[in-house]
Design a protein around this motif. Structure first.
Motif, mmCIF file in Angstrom:
data_model
loop_
_atom_site.group_PDB
_atom_site.id
_atom_site.type_symbol
_atom_site.label_atom_id
_atom_site.label_comp_id
_atom_site.label_asym_id
_atom_site.label_seq_id
_atom_site.Cartn_x
_atom_site.Cartn_y
_atom_site.Cartn_z
ATOM 1 N N LEU A 283 6.002 3.668 -5.271
ATOM 2 C CA LEU A 283 5.820 4.444 -4.344
ATOM 3 C C LEU A 283 4.123 4.669 -3.844
ATOM 4 C CD1 LEU A 283 7.746 7.507 -5.390
ATOM 5 C CD2 LEU A 283 8.292 5.994 -3.562
ATOM 6 N N ASP A 284 3.342 4.260 -4.833
ATOM 7 C CA ASP A 284 1.995 4.238 -4.548
ATOM 8 C C ASP A 284 1.782 2.889 -3.911
ATOM 9 O OD1 ASP A 284 1.230 6.650 -5.858
ATOM 10 O OD2 ASP A 284 1.289 5.725 -7.838
ATOM 11 N N LEU A 285 2.250 1.787 -4.173
ATOM 12 C CA LEU A 285 1.939 0.649 -3.431
ATOM 13 C C LEU A 285 2.352 0.894 -1.917
ATOM 14 C CD1 LEU A 285 1.540 -2.306 -4.141
ATOM 15 C CD2 LEU A 285 3.694 -2.780 -4.214
ATOM 16 N N MET A 286 3.602 1.505 -1.519
ATOM 17 C CA MET A 286 3.955 1.670 -0.293
ATOM 18 C C MET A 286 2.989 2.645 0.528
ATOM 19 S SD MET A 286 6.537 0.063 0.584
ATOM 20 C CE MET A 286 5.554 -1.255 -0.510
ATOM 21 N N ARG A 287 2.152 3.591 -0.015
ATOM 22 C CA ARG A 287 1.155 4.362 0.326
ATOM 23 C C ARG A 287 0.033 3.608 0.760
ATOM 24 N NH1 ARG A 287 0.704 7.331 -3.383
ATOM 25 N NH2 ARG A 287 2.334 8.675 -2.760
ATOM 26 N N LEU A 288 -0.235 2.413 -0.223
ATOM 27 C CA LEU A 288 -1.361 1.813 0.035
ATOM 28 C C LEU A 288 -1.203 0.459 1.290
ATOM 29 C CD1 LEU A 288 -2.916 -0.361 -2.722
ATOM 30 C CD2 LEU A 288 -2.194 -1.434 -0.586
ATOM 31 N N TRP A 289 0.295 0.244 1.395
ATOM 32 C CA TRP A 289 0.546 -0.521 2.414
ATOM 33 C C TRP A 289 0.153 0.033 3.907
ATOM 34 C CZ3 TRP A 289 0.831 -5.150 4.027
ATOM 35 C CH2 TRP A 289 1.007 -6.452 3.170
ATOM 36 N N GLU A 290 0.689 1.497 3.934
ATOM 37 C CA GLU A 290 0.663 2.489 5.185
ATOM 38 C C GLU A 290 -1.087 2.422 5.691
ATOM 39 O OE1 GLU A 290 1.489 6.770 7.012
ATOM 40 O OE2 GLU A 290 2.511 6.034 5.190
ATOM 41 N N ILE B 17 -10.400 5.040 -1.845
ATOM 42 C CA ILE B 17 -9.124 5.405 -1.391
ATOM 43 C C ILE B 17 -8.282 5.298 -2.691
ATOM 44 C CG2 ILE B 17 -7.285 5.135 0.161
ATOM 45 C CD1 ILE B 17 -10.241 5.869 1.249
ATOM 46 N N PRO B 18 -7.889 6.372 -3.346
ATOM 47 C CA PRO B 18 -7.055 6.386 -4.602
ATOM 48 C C PRO B 18 -5.847 5.586 -4.415
ATOM 49 C CG PRO B 18 -7.827 8.636 -3.943
ATOM 50 C CD PRO B 18 -7.997 7.684 -2.784
ATOM 51 N N TYR B 19 -5.412 4.898 -5.501
ATOM 52 C CA TYR B 19 -4.131 4.180 -5.483
ATOM 53 C C TYR B 19 -2.986 5.128 -6.013
ATOM 54 C CZ TYR B 19 -6.916 -0.210 -6.216
ATOM 55 O OH TYR B 19 -7.536 -1.264 -6.247
ATOM 56 N N VAL B 20 -3.172 6.347 -6.513
ATOM 57 C CA VAL B 20 -2.202 7.167 -6.661
ATOM 58 C C VAL B 20 -2.460 8.317 -5.739
ATOM 59 C CG1 VAL B 20 -1.939 6.389 -9.092
ATOM 60 C CG2 VAL B 20 -3.330 8.175 -8.486
#
Length: 873
Positions: free
Chosen positions: A663-670, A256-259
């Motif tokens: 922003l990528d970190l927030m996507r990771l959290w979701e 699952i990509p980080y970016v």
């Protein structure tokens, strides 16, 4: 064609954490080891693969075929499969400068250490990117040079993908072998042959000869000629394309990509192959016969895949998705089953003649996707010539359905330069759009708007139009004709494909083996990433120069513009791709080209009579078309916007996670919350999103012990259970230290954050009196710094006013570590670590430049929230 910069030897694991720095753009694209990535054991593998996608990570990591083959190979006993992608120029320059070879992202080992290196050759201009990657890896660029190396010190290099299957000849000098057609079954067979060859001590040539007898494997060094002929007795004169049944269960897990990637969603193939018979369409010819996926398998794959990945969007993919008769039923079932997860369905370009209300309803999720149709031509006569199978009535009916179901903007694709096209056909594109605007009112009463893409037709191998000649001047003239015709039409955005792309695609796509030298010269002259529009000027000049260089000719010096010659074959000419057996009879292609000129259509053999193209039989199989399932009633989506619980999660950001941006970190959290199946509350509005709110962002490249995120839920959970569920879905370098429940009325983490405490390690060029420096900074009343806003405005701030505490922890000559506490509020009154270091630089006499060695956020300080029930530490 040896790599120019270094020779790679077998070496230890590459220290990627030291290689990457915040100065490298989007360093998270090189980390690998994402959630869901394979963790195979290097030492126990008999054959080690690395699959490479010769594009940036954002493109390659979202390619479903790349992911499926990665998962299939890692499921094979004694086989290991890793991945790598084209590095951006900044990292490529650093690899060359530091003498570090290109590496695979999971094992972090040099590509030269693997047994097999596979490239996806997805389009005609990808050759230069492949040479760039081989050069960065220290692997010889040609099979002739690799043949001088031992099989144990230089990997086998192969390519697969659409362009490799279409016409491998322009790239033949660079690859030891090609995988022709679908790779799901042939790649494991290749692995077994290589495993047996290595165990038996066979030479490189002996292993390649064994591979040449595997159906679907083309080894170019054993073939020669304009239309290549076998040089070794017993080898097949024509290499048959492999055909495999879609395997959706291999697409539902994996990295699952980080970016954020180009196609940032779960994609499941529901139908492989298209029998529409569009005469310009190479994929439609190269993927026959049609093979439907069982609807129950597609539904199960999507439901399971969303649970495993945490994506909020999924795609049902196919060359002609609307021809999957169970599409409305599958979409409706998934819509109802997943309604509480608030996920969205994305579909590729639709057959407008099959677009109806049931399909429109299943596309209407919490975020309505763009609806795209491809009429291709502006008149009925030309649509019959290309065998599009589409009438004006079909077009109006489909677009009217979209407009009535809530779409006020539609995307349309057309082509110019098609065989038999006249200026009336070109202007017919404008007339068609005018008709649609007149006949298709929107539900809102507003005028229907269009995004229109006009591409230039380039004839492709293995199609009835492969003998057609491209006319560059005709493209330019017709583009200008359309620009003038569209000038007075409002609400229509028109994009044109650059003619130079079309010239290159045609010239390379239909070339022979002699073009390998041209591709090599183009790479040496700077051509690369040629699919990126901003590089077309540089790329085209490099390609033209390379053509003349490969011909031993000089560029014209008479002021005329140098260009590439048109590529053209007559019906009786041998073709460079004749060695590839796609299953479609060459005479049938000739006959269909004649039918085109008579505007005679051919039926779709999936639903009507057989077209006698030659594909069906024991070698390639038959069409598998499944009857449609009944369509369930679409249930309304209820967005859970009422929060009953808010929790504040404190976690660390360590090691390589420091390279994941905010922003990528927030996507990771979701996605972690979705995989943990938390009852997430959503915002309202047109684009509802989960109520996940972070505190002030941490700068890229810094670590932290005290990152904070608030999560709101519509159903209550105990903090202990929440801690366990989230920990299982987060990277090891993001451990949770505390979860507390706070009042729903309390300010958010971002609003209530007051300050932050950091430890900062810096280095100077010469020894400094560190105690005095920090003492002077602490006692100063004013230390003025410059702060640049996002808009570029520069303003002066008193950094000392933002400094709340300062302490020297350790000092030794040129290096010191200090702790500071500074304001960190969402109104912009922040003292970032960079500003704290600049503050010290200002106080030094003389002014000194300090190098940042390490920064870590130790504590985030908030206004005290009201703790309601429980906490978990």
């Amino acid at each position: 064609m040896e790599p120019a910069h270094f020779q790679t030897s077998r070496m230890a694991v590459i220290d990627v954490d030291r290689l990457l720095t915040p100065e490298i753009n989007r360093p998270a694209r090189y980390l690998g080891n994402e959630f869901g990535a394979a963790r195979p054991q290097w030492q126990t593998a008999s054959v080690r693969w690395v699959l490479t996608y010769p594009e940036l990570y954002e493109v390659g990591a979202s390619n479903s075929g790349h992911l499926i083959l990665y998962n299939i190979l890692n499921a094979q006993p004694r086989q290991l499969c890793d991945r790598t992608y084209l590095p951006a120029p900044d990292l490529a320059d650093k690899l060359r400068r530091d003498g570090i070879p290109l590496f695979a992202v999971e094992s972090r080992r040099a590509l030269a250490e693997f047994d097999i290196v596979g490239f996806s050759l997805a389009y005609e201009l990808g050759g230069t990117n492949i040479l760039e990657m081989l050069d960065l890896a220290g692997i010889p660029l040609s099979w002739a040079d690799r043949n001088e190396r031992d099989i144990h010190t230089c990997p086998l290099v192969f390519a697969g993908g659409p362009t490799a299957t279409s016409n491998p000849e322009p790239f033949a000098e660079f690859f030891d072998f090609f995988a022709i057609g679908d790779g799901e079954e042939v790649l494991p067979e290749i692995g077994l042959v290589v495993e047996e060859g290595l165990a038996s001590g066979l030479s490189r040539r002996e292993i390649l000869l064994d591979l040449a007898y595997v159906p679907g494997v083309y080894v170019p060094q054993f073939y020669a000629g304009v239309a290549p002929q076998a040089l070794v007795p017993g080898l097949p004169e024509r290499v048959a394309r492999r055909v495999a049944t879609p395997m959706p269960h291999y697409a539902i897990s994996g990295p699952i990509p980080y970016v954020n990637t180009v196609h940032d969603r779960l994609s499941i193939e529901v139908r492989r192959g298209c029998t529409r018979g569009c005469r310009f369409c190479q994929p439609g010819m190269l993927t026959r016969p049609a093979r439907d996926v069982q609807p129950e398998d597609a539904i199960d794959a999507i439901a399971t895949g969303l649970e495993r990945t945490g994506y909020d969007e999924f795609s049902l993919s196919s060359l002609s998705c609307s021809d999957y008769l169970s599409l409305p039923a599958v979409g409706a079932e998934l819509h109802n089953r997943l309604s509480d997860r608030h996920v969205n369905l994305s579909l590729p370009s639709q057959r407008v003649d099959r677009f109806d209300k049931p399909i429109a309803l299943v596309m209407g999720g919490t975020r309505r996707p763009t609806v795209t149709f491809a009429p291709e031509a502006g008149t009925q006569r030309l649509r019959d010539i290309i065998n599009k199978g589409l009438t004006n009535a079909d077009l109006v009916r489909g677009v009217k359905t979209a407009a009535a179901e809530g779409w006020d903007r539609v995307k349309l694709y057309f082509m110019i330069g098609l065989p038999g096209e006249t200026d009336a056909d070109v202007v017919g594109i404008v007339d068609t759009i005018s008709m649609l605007r007149r006949e298709c009112p929107t539900a809102s009463g507003r005028r229907l708007e269009f995004n229109v893409t006009i591409s230039n037709f380039t004839p492709k191998p293995h199609t009835p139009f492969q003998w057609h000649r491209v006319n560059t001047e005709d493209f330019i003239r017709k583009q200008e004709l359309l620009r003038q015709s569209f000038r007075k039409m409002r609400g229509v955005k028109v994009n044109f494909t650059d003619v130079r792309f079309s010239i290159l695609e045609d010239f390379i796509g239909k070339g022979d083996r002699s073009l390998s030298r041209m591709i090599y010269h183009a790479w040496k002259q700077g051509a690369g990433m040629d699919s990126w529009w901003e590089n077309i000027d540089k790329a085209y000049d490099a390609w033209v120069n390379a053509y003349y260089s490969s011909q031993g000719r000089s560029l014209p010096d008479d002021g005329t513009m140098a260009d590439l010659p048109a590529c053209h074959y007559d019906f009786d000419d041998p073709l460079p791709w004749d060695a590839i057996d796609t299953g479609i009879d060459k005479q049938w292609l000739k006959d269909d080209c004649a039918r085109a000129m008579a505007a005679a259509t051919v039926p779709d053999c999936s639903f009507e009579s057989c077209s006698h193209c030659g594909i069906c039989g024991i070698d390639f199989g038959h069409n598998i078309v499944l009857p449609p399932l009944p369509i369930a009633e679409i249930q309304p989506v209820e967005i859970q916007t009422q929060s009953v619980q808010r929790v504040r999660v404190t976690y660390a950001k360590r090691g390589s996670m420091r390279f994941v941006g905010h922003l990528d970190l927030m996507r990771l959290w979701e996605r972690a919350c979705r995989r943990a199946q938390l009852p997430l509350a959503f915002s309202g509005g047109y684009h509802p999103s989960p109520r996940i709110s972070p505190a002030t962002a941490l700068s890229l490249g810094f670590t932290s012990r005290a990152e904070v995120v608030d999560i709101e839920l519509y159903d209550r959970l105990e903090c202990d259970a929440l801690h366990r569920a989230l920990t299982a879905q987060l990277p090891a370098n993001m451990p949770i230290s505390e979860i507390v429940e706070i009042s729903l009325k309390a300010p958010s983490a971002n609003q209530s954050m007051l300050s932050a405490e950091y430890t900062v390690t810096v280095r100077a060029e010469h020894a400094i009196a560190w105690k005095k420096l920090l003492s002077d900074a602490w006692t100063a009343a004013e230390i003025w710094l410059e702060k640049t806003s996002k808009s570029g405005k520069v303003r002066r701030i008193n950094g000392r006013e933002l400094l709340e505490d300062l302490e020297l922890l350790t000092a030794s000559g040129t290096t010191a570590q200090f702790r500071y506490q500074g304001r960190c509020r969402n109104d912009g009154t922040n003292l970032s670590p960079q500003q704290a270091i600049a503050l010290l630089e200002k106080m030094a006499v003389p002014v000194v430049e300090l190098e940042t060695v390490r920064v870590e956020r130790m504590r985030s300080i908030f206004t005290t929230p009201e703790v309601l029930l429980s906490s978990r530490s």
